[in-house]
Design a protein around this motif. Structure first.
Motif, PDB file in Angstrom:
ATOM      1  N   SER A 345      64.293  18.157  30.605  1.00  0.00           N
ATOM      2  CA  SER A 345      63.292  18.015  31.897  1.00  0.00           C
ATOM      3  C   SER A 345      62.845  16.558  32.209  1.00  0.00           C
ATOM      4  O   SER A 345      62.303  16.210  33.172  1.00  0.00           O
ATOM      5  CB  SER A 345      62.048  18.823  31.571  1.00  0.00           C
ATOM      6  N   VAL A 347      63.309  12.974  33.439  1.00  0.00           N
ATOM      7  CA  VAL A 347      63.884  12.416  34.475  1.00  0.00           C
ATOM      8  C   VAL A 347      63.371  11.074  34.597  1.00  0.00           C
ATOM      9  O   VAL A 347      62.363  10.506  34.687  1.00  0.00           O
ATOM     10  CB  VAL A 347      63.529  13.102  35.665  1.00  0.00           C
ATOM     11  N   MET A 349      62.914   7.983  36.695  1.00  0.00           N
ATOM     12  CA  MET A 349      62.548   7.765  38.331  1.00  0.00           C
ATOM     13  C   MET A 349      62.359   6.553  38.823  1.00  0.00           C
ATOM     14  O   MET A 349      61.413   5.949  39.475  1.00  0.00           O
ATOM     15  CB  MET A 349      61.341   8.580  38.882  1.00  0.00           C
ATOM     16  N   LEU A 354      59.303  11.275  34.491  1.00  0.00           N
ATOM     17  CA  LEU A 354      58.704  12.698  34.531  1.00  0.00           C
ATOM     18  C   LEU A 354      59.172  13.820  33.609  1.00  0.00           C
ATOM     19  O   LEU A 354      60.488  13.728  33.633  1.00  0.00           O
ATOM     20  CB  LEU A 354      58.695  13.247  36.121  1.00  0.00           C
ATOM     21  N   ARG A 363      53.822  12.175  34.237  1.00  0.00           N
ATOM     22  CA  ARG A 363      54.169  11.050  34.429  1.00  0.00           C
ATOM     23  C   ARG A 363      53.658  10.113  33.507  1.00  0.00           C
ATOM     24  O   ARG A 363      52.636   9.878  33.076  1.00  0.00           O
ATOM     25  CB  ARG A 363      53.915  10.703  35.806  1.00  0.00           C
ATOM     26  N   ALA A 393      66.154  19.039  34.925  1.00  0.00           N
ATOM     27  CA  ALA A 393      65.737  18.571  36.249  1.00  0.00           C
ATOM     28  C   ALA A 393      66.696  17.237  36.682  1.00  0.00           C
ATOM     29  O   ALA A 393      67.272  16.540  35.718  1.00  0.00           O
ATOM     30  CB  ALA A 393      64.272  17.987  36.164  1.00  0.00           C
ATOM     31  N   PHE A 395      66.438  13.277  39.507  1.00  0.00           N
ATOM     32  CA  PHE A 395      65.689  12.642  40.481  1.00  0.00           C
ATOM     33  C   PHE A 395      66.496  12.539  41.700  1.00  0.00           C
ATOM     34  O   PHE A 395      67.759  12.077  41.484  1.00  0.00           O
ATOM     35  CB  PHE A 395      65.248  11.459  39.792  1.00  0.00           C
ATOM     36  N   ARG A 399      62.240  12.691  44.607  1.00  0.00           N
ATOM     37  CA  ARG A 399      61.482  13.745  44.492  1.00  0.00           C
ATOM     38  C   ARG A 399      62.397  14.386  42.952  1.00  0.00           C
ATOM     39  O   ARG A 399      63.393  13.891  42.662  1.00  0.00           O
ATOM     40  CB  ARG A 399      61.743  14.862  45.310  1.00  0.00           C
ATOM     41  N   TYR A 400      61.451  15.225  42.442  1.00  0.00           N
ATOM     42  CA  TYR A 400      61.891  15.722  41.163  1.00  0.00           C
ATOM     43  C   TYR A 400      62.378  17.156  41.359  1.00  0.00           C
ATOM     44  O   TYR A 400      61.463  18.078  41.893  1.00  0.00           O
ATOM     45  CB  TYR A 400      60.738  15.824  40.095  1.00  0.00           C
ATOM     46  N   GLY A 402      63.481  20.536  39.780  1.00  0.00           N
ATOM     47  CA  GLY A 402      63.513  21.327  38.481  1.00  0.00           C
ATOM     48  C   GLY A 402      64.146  22.706  38.638  1.00  0.00           C
ATOM     49  O   GLY A 402      63.960  23.330  39.836  1.00  0.00           O
TER      50      GLY A 402
END
Length: 542
Positions: A345, A347, A349, A354, A363, A393, A395, A399-400, A402
């Motif tokens: 999960s 990521v 960014m 996140l 975050r 997930a 990026f 945006r994320y 998932g």
């Protein structure tokens, strides 16, 4: 009485439906919410069919061609930090064989299930110390003060010139001018996927370092490098002809269970094993000195890079490690205890990361950890609806993205940290990959890689409004403002009952079934872009 929905936003599962703002949705699935309008994404475009359903995918480019690497395990992949690497090398961790690397010669030859071949990352230390003895005759005018006390060691070197750590030193030997040294070394390491081709011999000097022996006699052939398998050689190197100083002391191979590979500016790779955070030698990603390791209190789950720092999530507190050299990294524990419960999960960014905690999306930025979904979804609903320990997930477009669960019982969501918009996806992906070069998101759905939002057809969305609750009212008319009316369904719910379902054909107002209700709700489904929904108690109000 009149309701105007002139802007469309995402879900806020934290609140009961009747407490939402007028623009917020009870349900928003596959909705592209940009500039206040309700839009459709394009369907994913088939990119390539694989031999299996992967857990990790990676787009490899070589000489203008594209090749998809895939694995059925959770693999972390990084590109070589060396600028203009002619071998186009990539490194990865998480395979059943441990840390590996491949390049354009290995990965693309001998098959089509890429990468076809790879090699072990790391060069081992020779198992045995060299055994030395004297030969030759001292010069007649040689004196005891001219004798040199030496120790010898040797290193394995692979076909690419990567040099490993030295063996244990030989016994002490005193060498007079005119004498040479017979050296016996061990056979090759024996691992077939190391591609070790030769070795180098070093001798100690009076200043306490080891220097390269440049004139090694191998059955009449004089050189620096000796092929593996040749176990007996003679050192004939004069003191003034010795080469470079041995630099690979402590350059041990990475552990077999190294995970989470990322790379810092400056060519330093970072990974973890258990509670240990590990750093490679800059630009030598096969060497992971024990002196470059830091320990945390909890089991490490995942890593991300932000500027010159490494964000570390654990099953307890998160940490940040920062510094310019792997030998001088500083680690700081963040005060907020947000455990990471899904490695995949995490990521990167850009200036933040996140990841998934038991309470929502967290975050980490600027040395702080914040629960980003605090005002969107409560922890109980988060755990019940989205199976957070299964989330992986990517990026993309700020945006994320998932994905949770599995192909039978799962789905996805999109979260924008800038706007706080949260929408659901009707698509589950086994793996995802964001490609920076073409700014595309790729999804592995079953055994097929698909390019997100790249197809020719539009993908239907579904957006259901909040519950408008109040005194009993009679809404008799409605009007839908849209860019087109090719595929746009509209449904009306009154006091929980479906009272109208129709396909909207134009922007003309239309009648709703007669009746009063204290709870009203409206749903749009289709592919047309909608800019407003107007509901009123009379046609004149439209």
């Amino acid at each position: 009485m009149k309701l105007d929905i002139t802007s469309f936003t995402g879900e806020v599962p934290w609140l009961d439906s009747h407490l939402l703002e007028d623009t917020q949705a009870e349900t928003a699935i596959d909705c592209r919410l940009t500039n206040g309008s309700l839009r459709a994404y394009r369907a994913p475009l088939d990119e390539q069919v694989l031999n299996d359903s992967p857990k990790t995918i990676y787009l490899y480019r070589n000489e203008g061609e594209r090749y998809w690497f895939d694995w059925t395990t959770d693999v972390d992949v990084i590109r070589s930090p060396v600028a203009d690497d002619p071998n186009n090398r990539v490194y990865y961790t998480g395979t059943v064989k441990g840390p590996r690397y491949t390049d354009n010669g290995l990965a693309l030859s001998g098959g089509s299930d890429y990468p076809v071949n790879d090699l072990q990352l790391g060069i081992p230390e020779p198992d045995v110390a060299p055994v030395v003895s004297l030969s030759g005759t001292p010069l007649e005018d040689a004196e005891e003060v001219d004798a040199e006390t030496r120790f010898y060691t040797y290193t394995w070197v692979d076909q690419n010139g990567r040099e490993g750590p030295p063996s244990l030193p030989s016994g002490e030997i005193v060498v007079k001018p005119g004498e040479t040294v017979d050296i016996n070394v061990g056979a090759s390491p024996g691992a077939v996927d190391l591609n070790i081709t030769h070795y180098r011999i070093y001798t100690s000097t009076q200043v306490g370092v080891y220097q390269l022996c440049t004139q090694i006699n191998n059955s009449g052939t004089i050189g620096t490098d000796t092929p593996v398998g040749v176990t007996s050689v003679v050192d004939e190197t004069p003191m003034d002809r010795r080469g470079d100083i041995l630099e690979t002391i402590g350059w041990v191979a990475p552990p077999n269970n190294l995970k989470g590979l990322v790379v810092l500016p400056g060519g330093v790779a970072v990974g973890f094993s258990g509670k240990e955070l590990m750093f490679s030698e800059p630009y030598h990603l096969y060497a992971w000195p024990a002196a470059y390791r830091l320990t945390v209190e909890y089991e490490i789950q995942s890593l991300a890079v932000a500027a010159n720092s490494v964000i570390i999530t654990t099953d307890g507190y998160p940490y940040v490690a920062f510094g310019t050299e792997p030998s001088a990294m500083t680690m700081e524990r963040l005060d907020t205890a947000h455990a990471c419960i899904s490695k995949r999960s995490m990521v990167d960014m850009g200036d933040m990361a996140l990841y998934v905690s038991p309470d929502g999306l967290v975050r980490i930025a600027g040395g702080r950890a914040d629960l980003m979904t605090r005002n969107i979804i409560n922890p109980e609903d988060w755990r019940e609806r989205f199976q957070p320990d299964t989330i992986h997930a990517c990026f993309h477009d700020g945006r994320y993205f998932g994905f949770y669960g599995n192909a039978v019982n799962g789905g996805g969501f999109i979260f924008s940290p800038d706007s706080g918009t949260f929408t659901e996806l009707g698509t589950y992906a086994d793996a995802c990959y964001r490609d920076l070069q073409d700014d595309s998101l790729y999804l592995a759905i079953g055994d097929t890689i698909k390019a997100w939002d790249k197809g020719s057809e539009l993908m239907p969305y579904r957006w259901r409004s909040k519950v408008f609750q109040g005194k009993p009212a009679a809404f008799t008319s409605a009007r839908i403002m849209a860019d087109s009316y090719d595929n746009l369904g509209f449904r009306v719910f009154r006091d929980g009952d479906l009272v109208l379902e129709l396909q909207v054909a134009s922007d003309r107002g239309f009648r709703l079934p007669a009746g009063r209700g204290s709870r009203w709700q409206f749903e749009l489904a289709g592919t047309d872009t909608v800019t407003a929904v107007i509901v009123a108690s009379s046609m004149a109000e439209l």
